[in-house]
Design a protein around this motif. Structure first.
Motif, PDB file in Angstrom:
ATOM      1  N   MET A  31     -12.627  -1.206   7.960  1.00 30.46           N
ATOM      2  CA  MET A  31     -11.218  -1.051   8.251  1.00 30.46           C
ATOM      3  C   MET A  31     -11.057   0.012   9.336  1.00 30.46           C
ATOM      4  O   MET A  31     -11.752   1.006   9.343  1.00 30.46           O
ATOM      5  N   LYS A  32     -10.099  -0.231  10.228  1.00 28.79           N
ATOM      6  CA  LYS A  32      -9.867   0.656  11.364  1.00 28.79           C
ATOM      7  C   LYS A  32      -8.408   1.080  11.431  1.00 28.79           C
ATOM      8  O   LYS A  32      -7.511   0.339  11.060  1.00 28.79           O
ATOM      9  N   ALA A  33      -8.213   2.298  11.931  1.00 30.38           N
ATOM     10  CA  ALA A  33      -6.888   2.797  12.291  1.00 30.38           C
ATOM     11  C   ALA A  33      -6.920   3.021  13.795  1.00 30.38           C
ATOM     12  O   ALA A  33      -7.908   3.524  14.329  1.00 30.38           O
ATOM     13  N   THR A  34      -5.859   2.643  14.465  1.00 33.04           N
ATOM     14  CA  THR A  34      -5.773   2.821  15.902  1.00 33.04           C
ATOM     15  C   THR A  34      -4.663   3.814  16.208  1.00 33.04           C
ATOM     16  O   THR A  34      -3.515   3.600  15.821  1.00 33.04           O
ATOM     17  N   LEU A  35      -5.016   4.896  16.880  1.00 30.87           N
ATOM     18  CA  LEU A  35      -4.056   5.910  17.280  1.00 30.87           C
ATOM     19  C   LEU A  35      -3.726   5.703  18.752  1.00 30.87           C
ATOM     20  O   LEU A  35      -4.626   5.714  19.599  1.00 30.87           O
ATOM     21  N   ILE A  36      -2.461   5.487  19.040  1.00 34.56           N
ATOM     22  CA  ILE A  36      -1.989   5.393  20.420  1.00 34.56           C
ATOM     23  C   ILE A  36      -1.348   6.739  20.721  1.00 34.56           C
ATOM     24  O   ILE A  36      -0.324   7.093  20.143  1.00 34.56           O
ATOM     25  N   SER A  49      -5.036  11.686   6.352  1.00 27.29           N
ATOM     26  CA  SER A  49      -3.808  12.057   7.050  1.00 27.29           C
ATOM     27  C   SER A  49      -3.957  11.732   8.532  1.00 27.29           C
ATOM     28  O   SER A  49      -5.070  11.515   9.030  1.00 27.29           O
ATOM     29  N   VAL A  50      -2.838  11.714   9.233  1.00 24.99           N
ATOM     30  CA  VAL A  50      -2.882  11.536  10.680  1.00 24.99           C
ATOM     31  C   VAL A  50      -3.687  12.674  11.304  1.00 24.99           C
ATOM     32  O   VAL A  50      -4.465  12.449  12.233  1.00 24.99           O
ATOM     33  N   MET A  98       3.479  19.520  13.872  1.00 27.90           N
ATOM     34  CA  MET A  98       4.631  18.633  14.016  1.00 27.90           C
ATOM     35  C   MET A  98       4.524  17.832  15.302  1.00 27.90           C
ATOM     36  O   MET A  98       4.181  18.384  16.355  1.00 27.90           O
ATOM     37  N   MET A  99       4.816  16.542  15.211  1.00 32.35           N
ATOM     38  CA  MET A  99       4.822  15.657  16.373  1.00 32.35           C
ATOM     39  C   MET A  99       5.612  14.405  16.014  1.00 32.35           C
ATOM     40  O   MET A  99       6.026  14.242  14.860  1.00 32.35           O
ATOM     41  N   LEU A 100       5.827  13.549  16.986  1.00 34.50           N
ATOM     42  CA  LEU A 100       6.455  12.257  16.698  1.00 34.50           C
ATOM     43  C   LEU A 100       5.372  11.302  16.218  1.00 34.50           C
ATOM     44  O   LEU A 100       4.381  11.072  16.917  1.00 34.50           O
ATOM     45  N   ILE A 101       5.563  10.781  15.027  1.00 39.61           N
ATOM     46  CA  ILE A 101       4.630   9.817  14.461  1.00 39.61           C
ATOM     47  C   ILE A 101       5.419   8.542  14.221  1.00 39.61           C
ATOM     48  O   ILE A 101       6.340   8.524  13.400  1.00 39.61           O
ATOM     49  N   ASP A 102       5.097   7.510  14.978  1.00 34.94           N
ATOM     50  CA  ASP A 102       5.851   6.254  14.943  1.00 34.94           C
ATOM     51  C   ASP A 102       7.348   6.494  15.112  1.00 34.94           C
ATOM     52  O   ASP A 102       8.178   5.908  14.416  1.00 34.94           O
ATOM     53  N   GLY A 104      -4.271  -0.126  11.128  1.00 34.49           N
ATOM     54  CA  GLY A 104      -3.464  -0.688  12.206  1.00 34.49           C
ATOM     55  C   GLY A 104      -3.039   0.389  13.180  1.00 34.49           C
ATOM     56  O   GLY A 104      -3.710   1.407  13.330  1.00 34.49           O
ATOM     57  N   LEU A 105      -1.881   0.157  13.847  1.00 33.81           N
ATOM     58  CA  LEU A 105      -1.435   1.038  14.921  1.00 33.81           C
ATOM     59  C   LEU A 105      -0.548   2.177  14.434  1.00 33.81           C
ATOM     60  O   LEU A 105       0.341   1.968  13.608  1.00 33.81           O
ATOM     61  N   THR A 106      -0.784   3.368  14.984  1.00 31.82           N
ATOM     62  CA  THR A 106       0.080   4.523  14.789  1.00 31.82           C
ATOM     63  C   THR A 106       0.300   5.134  16.162  1.00 31.82           C
ATOM     64  O   THR A 106      -0.660   5.409  16.886  1.00 31.82           O
ATOM     65  N   VAL A 107       1.572   5.339  16.531  1.00 32.38           N
ATOM     66  CA  VAL A 107       1.912   5.887  17.840  1.00 32.38           C
ATOM     67  C   VAL A 107       2.253   7.368  17.673  1.00 32.38           C
ATOM     68  O   VAL A 107       3.098   7.730  16.861  1.00 32.38           O
ATOM     69  N   LEU A 108       1.576   8.210  18.469  1.00 36.55           N
ATOM     70  CA  LEU A 108       1.762   9.659  18.405  1.00 36.55           C
ATOM     71  C   LEU A 108       2.262  10.174  19.742  1.00 36.55           C
ATOM     72  O   LEU A 108       1.736   9.808  20.790  1.00 36.55           O
TER      73      LEU A 108
END
Length: 107
Positions: free
Chosen positions: A1-6, A30-31, A62-66, A80-84
């Motif tokens: 299983m993979k997580a993709t960080l954008i 965690s992220v 602190m940051m924008l996560i999705d 899946g995808l997580t946008v940072l």
């Protein structure tokens, strides 16, 4: 299983870009765990803040996560995808790092 960080990357005065990083996904991560894996194993130049692990401090990650302002240390990584992105309306330092201390409180 993979997580993709954008991840939104850049420095002030240069065009912003995004980069995509794949990390192994394990439930409960965690992220912040994902970001630390990226910096350790894939790209040591990735800039983000955290202090909670050894300094007993908080609010550094602190940051924008999705699209929502969240703490990377408490936000769960997902398959899946997580946008940072860096915090909005804050001065960008580099990548996910913004100036979080008000100007009149800086030393």
């Amino acid at each position: 299983m993979k997580a993709t960080l954008i991840v939104h990357r850049g420095v002030p005065g240069e065009p912003e870009r995004t980069e995509q990083f794949e990390v192994a996904f394990e439930p409960g991560q965690s992220v912040l765990d994902g970001l630390r894996i990226v910096r350790r194993d894939i790209d040591p130049t990735l800039a983000f803040r955290f202090a909670c692990i050894n300094a007993n401090a908080c609010k550094e990650c602190m940051m924008l996560i999705d699209g929502k302002v969240e703490y990377a240390c408490t936000s769960r990584l997902k398959e899946g995808l997580t946008v940072l992105a860096p915090l909005p309306k804050k001065a960008l330092v580099r990548d996910l790092v913004t100036e979080i201390v008000p100007p009149d409180e800086r030393l």
